[in-house]
Structure formats: C-alpha cells, structure tokens
Design a protein around this motif. Structure first.
Motif, PDB file in Angstrom:
ATOM      1  N   TYR A  51      41.144  45.312  35.130  1.00 28.38           N
ATOM      2  CA  TYR A  51      41.155  46.220  36.270  1.00 28.38           C
ATOM      3  C   TYR A  51      40.601  45.441  37.455  1.00 28.38           C
ATOM      4  CZ  TYR A  51      41.365  49.644  32.480  1.00 28.38           C
ATOM      5  OH  TYR A  51      41.716  50.336  31.349  1.00 28.38           O
ATOM      6  N   VAL A  52      41.405  45.297  38.482  1.00 25.63           N
ATOM      7  CA  VAL A  52      40.976  44.591  39.687  1.00 25.63           C
ATOM      8  C   VAL A  52      40.007  45.480  40.451  1.00 25.63           C
ATOM      9  CG1 VAL A  52      41.791  43.649  41.888  1.00 25.63           C
ATOM     10  CG2 VAL A  52      43.130  43.302  39.802  1.00 25.63           C
ATOM     11  N   ASP A  53      38.933  44.878  40.945  1.00 27.50           N
ATOM     12  CA  ASP A  53      37.988  45.619  41.759  1.00 27.50           C
ATOM     13  C   ASP A  53      38.734  46.274  42.925  1.00 27.50           C
ATOM     14  OD1 ASP A  53      34.881  45.851  42.125  1.00 27.50           O
ATOM     15  OD2 ASP A  53      35.726  45.540  44.134  1.00 27.50           O
ATOM     16  N   PRO A  54      38.405  47.531  43.253  1.00 26.62           N
ATOM     17  CA  PRO A  54      39.143  48.241  44.308  1.00 26.62           C
ATOM     18  C   PRO A  54      39.242  47.483  45.636  1.00 26.62           C
ATOM     19  CG  PRO A  54      37.725  49.776  43.143  1.00 26.62           C
ATOM     20  CD  PRO A  54      37.391  48.402  42.623  1.00 26.62           C
ATOM     21  N   ALA A  55      38.233  46.715  45.965  1.00 30.48           N
ATOM     22  CA  ALA A  55      38.254  45.956  47.225  1.00 30.48           C
ATOM     23  C   ALA A  55      39.339  44.884  47.243  1.00 30.48           C
ATOM     24  CB  ALA A  55      36.885  45.319  47.468  1.00 30.48           C
ATOM     25  N   TRP A  56      39.865  44.518  46.080  1.00 28.56           N
ATOM     26  CA  TRP A  56      40.849  43.438  45.982  1.00 28.56           C
ATOM     27  C   TRP A  56      42.272  43.908  45.738  1.00 28.56           C
ATOM     28  CZ3 TRP A  56      40.575  38.441  47.119  1.00 28.56           C
ATOM     29  CH2 TRP A  56      39.304  37.932  47.387  1.00 28.56           C
ATOM     30  N   VAL A  57      42.469  45.162  45.426  1.00 30.47           N
ATOM     31  CA  VAL A  57      43.800  45.644  45.045  1.00 30.47           C
ATOM     32  C   VAL A  57      44.860  45.310  46.092  1.00 30.47           C
ATOM     33  CG1 VAL A  57      45.175  47.723  44.588  1.00 30.47           C
ATOM     34  CG2 VAL A  57      42.929  47.455  43.522  1.00 30.47           C
ATOM     35  N   GLU A  58      44.584  45.562  47.341  1.00 27.82           N
ATOM     36  CA  GLU A  58      45.573  45.342  48.406  1.00 27.82           C
ATOM     37  C   GLU A  58      45.669  43.887  48.839  1.00 27.82           C
ATOM     38  OE1 GLU A  58      47.699  47.682  49.489  1.00 27.82           O
ATOM     39  OE2 GLU A  58      46.798  49.009  47.997  1.00 27.82           O
ATOM     40  N   LYS A  59      44.737  43.052  48.428  1.00 31.44           N
ATOM     41  CA  LYS A  59      44.721  41.647  48.839  1.00 31.44           C
ATOM     42  C   LYS A  59      45.547  40.752  47.926  1.00 31.44           C
ATOM     43  CE  LYS A  59      40.093  42.124  50.768  1.00 31.44           C
ATOM     44  NZ  LYS A  59      38.693  41.685  50.648  1.00 31.44           N
ATOM     45  N   LEU A  60      45.914  41.257  46.763  1.00 27.58           N
ATOM     46  CA  LEU A  60      46.664  40.455  45.793  1.00 27.58           C
ATOM     47  C   LEU A  60      48.164  40.638  45.984  1.00 27.58           C
ATOM     48  CD1 LEU A  60      44.557  41.192  42.596  1.00 27.58           C
ATOM     49  CD2 LEU A  60      44.506  39.136  44.022  1.00 27.58           C
TER      50      LEU A  60
ATOM     51  N   CYS B 205      47.351  36.593  33.671  1.00 28.29           N
ATOM     52  CA  CYS B 205      48.267  35.451  33.602  1.00 28.29           C
ATOM     53  C   CYS B 205      49.206  35.413  34.804  1.00 28.29           C
ATOM     54  CB  CYS B 205      49.056  35.459  32.301  1.00 28.29           C
ATOM     55  SG  CYS B 205      50.269  36.801  32.139  1.00 28.29           S
ATOM     56  N   GLN B 206      49.295  36.503  35.526  1.00 26.90           N
ATOM     57  CA  GLN B 206      50.193  36.596  36.673  1.00 26.90           C
ATOM     58  C   GLN B 206      49.474  36.427  38.006  1.00 26.90           C
ATOM     59  OE1 GLN B 206      53.712  36.852  36.111  1.00 26.90           O
ATOM     60  NE2 GLN B 206      52.709  36.186  34.223  1.00 26.90           N
ATOM     61  N   LEU B 207      48.181  36.161  37.962  1.00 25.36           N
ATOM     62  CA  LEU B 207      47.392  36.000  39.185  1.00 25.36           C
ATOM     63  C   LEU B 207      47.032  34.532  39.363  1.00 25.36           C
ATOM     64  CD1 LEU B 207      45.020  39.076  38.829  1.00 25.36           C
ATOM     65  CD2 LEU B 207      47.047  38.873  40.282  1.00 25.36           C
ATOM     66  N   LYS B 208      47.718  33.862  40.286  1.00 26.04           N
ATOM     67  CA  LYS B 208      47.456  32.448  40.571  1.00 26.04           C
ATOM     68  C   LYS B 208      46.196  32.311  41.410  1.00 26.04           C
ATOM     69  CE  LYS B 208      50.945  29.959  38.994  1.00 26.04           C
ATOM     70  NZ  LYS B 208      50.742  28.999  37.953  1.00 26.04           N
ATOM     71  N   VAL B 209      45.387  31.343  41.031  1.00 22.83           N
ATOM     72  CA  VAL B 209      44.148  31.076  41.750  1.00 22.83           C
ATOM     73  C   VAL B 209      44.446  30.224  42.984  1.00 22.83           C
ATOM     74  CG1 VAL B 209      41.884  29.954  41.608  1.00 22.83           C
ATOM     75  CG2 VAL B 209      42.765  31.258  39.657  1.00 22.83           C
ATOM     76  N   SER B 210      43.887  30.661  44.111  1.00 20.44           N
ATOM     77  CA  SER B 210      43.987  29.923  45.370  1.00 20.44           C
ATOM     78  C   SER B 210      42.778  30.303  46.211  1.00 20.44           C
ATOM     79  CB  SER B 210      45.272  30.293  46.115  1.00 20.44           C
ATOM     80  OG  SER B 210      45.188  31.627  46.591  1.00 20.44           O
ATOM     81  N   ASP B 211      42.624  29.633  47.332  1.00 21.82           N
ATOM     82  CA  ASP B 211      41.514  29.969  48.229  1.00 21.82           C
ATOM     83  C   ASP B 211      41.595  31.429  48.682  1.00 21.82           C
ATOM     84  OD1 ASP B 211      40.564  27.371  48.033  1.00 21.82           O
ATOM     85  OD2 ASP B 211      41.509  26.710  49.906  1.00 21.82           O
ATOM     86  N   ALA B 212      42.795  31.992  48.700  1.00 20.23           N
ATOM     87  CA  ALA B 212      42.979  33.375  49.160  1.00 20.23           C
ATOM     88  C   ALA B 212      42.326  34.398  48.239  1.00 20.23           C
ATOM     89  CB  ALA B 212      44.472  33.692  49.305  1.00 20.23           C
ATOM     90  N   ILE B 213      42.058  34.022  46.986  1.00 24.28           N
ATOM     91  CA  ILE B 213      41.410  34.993  46.088  1.00 24.28           C
ATOM     92  C   ILE B 213      39.974  34.590  45.741  1.00 24.28           C
ATOM     93  CG2 ILE B 213      43.612  35.828  45.169  1.00 24.28           C
ATOM     94  CD1 ILE B 213      42.826  34.407  42.516  1.00 24.28           C
TER      95      ILE B 213
END
Length: 107
Positions: free
Chosen positions: A52-61, A87-95
């Motif tokens: 479960y993505v933290d609510p603050a991050w839902v719209e940023k992904l 597995c579908q969330l790529k790591v980058s500076d944006a996250i």
C-alpha cells in the motif's frame, strides 16, 4: 539513489537506499526486507510484492498499467487507490522518499 521506507504490517520501519534503475521490489529483496516475497521475480505474474503506497505518494507515481491492475485482483485485500506491485515501480530520483506499507500477508 533513492531512499525508500518499507513499513511492515507490524509497524517495523526499514529505511534503505535503493539504486536508480532497480525496482522497489528489488530494493526490498536486496536488503532482506520481510513482507515482500516476489515469487515471480519481478515478471508481474503474481501479487506477492503487493504494498500500500503511502497516501502522500499515490498521485506522484506513474499510473498502473493493465497487467498490474489485473495482478492486483489476486492480492490480499487490495485497495483500489493505494495498492501497487513493487516490481512495477522503477526507482529514480523522482521517488526519493517513497513510503510503502506491507499488507498483513502476501497471497
């Protein structure tokens, strides 16, 4: 590198640095974070890396694609807004700073 915070169902918090280009699932696997099983190895063929993505991050992904949506149907107690497969969330500076919460169990 991005700092990712993984929070187990019992509240135990793991702050780790994950190299850009990996997935959030690979960051958990490489750092021995309990609660993300990743049975399919990141092929989006199971739901055992569900979080479960933290609510603050839902719209940023980035939005879920159809395959991820389909696999989430098999996850334990999916939340239409917050559930993601790591597995579908790529790591980058944006996250950098992403916070994810593990479900009670993976199925």
């Amino acid at each position: 590198m991005a700092k990712i915070t993984y929070i187990e169902h019992n509240g135990t918090k793991h702050d780790v640095e994950v190299r850009n280009g990996l997935t959030v699932m690979e960051g958990a696997r490489d750092n021995n974070i309990p609660g993300i099983e990743a049975d399919c190895g990141g092929a989006c063929a199971c739901s055992t890396c569900h979080v479960y993505v933290d609510p603050a991050w839902v719209e940023k992904l980035p939005a879920k694609d159809d395959m991820e949506e389909d696999m989430l149907d098999f996850a334990y107690q999916p939340d239409p807004a917050r559930s993601r497969l790591t597995c579908q969330l790529k790591v980058s500076d944006a996250i950098d700073g992403l916070v994810v919460h593990m479900p009670e169990k993976q199925i």
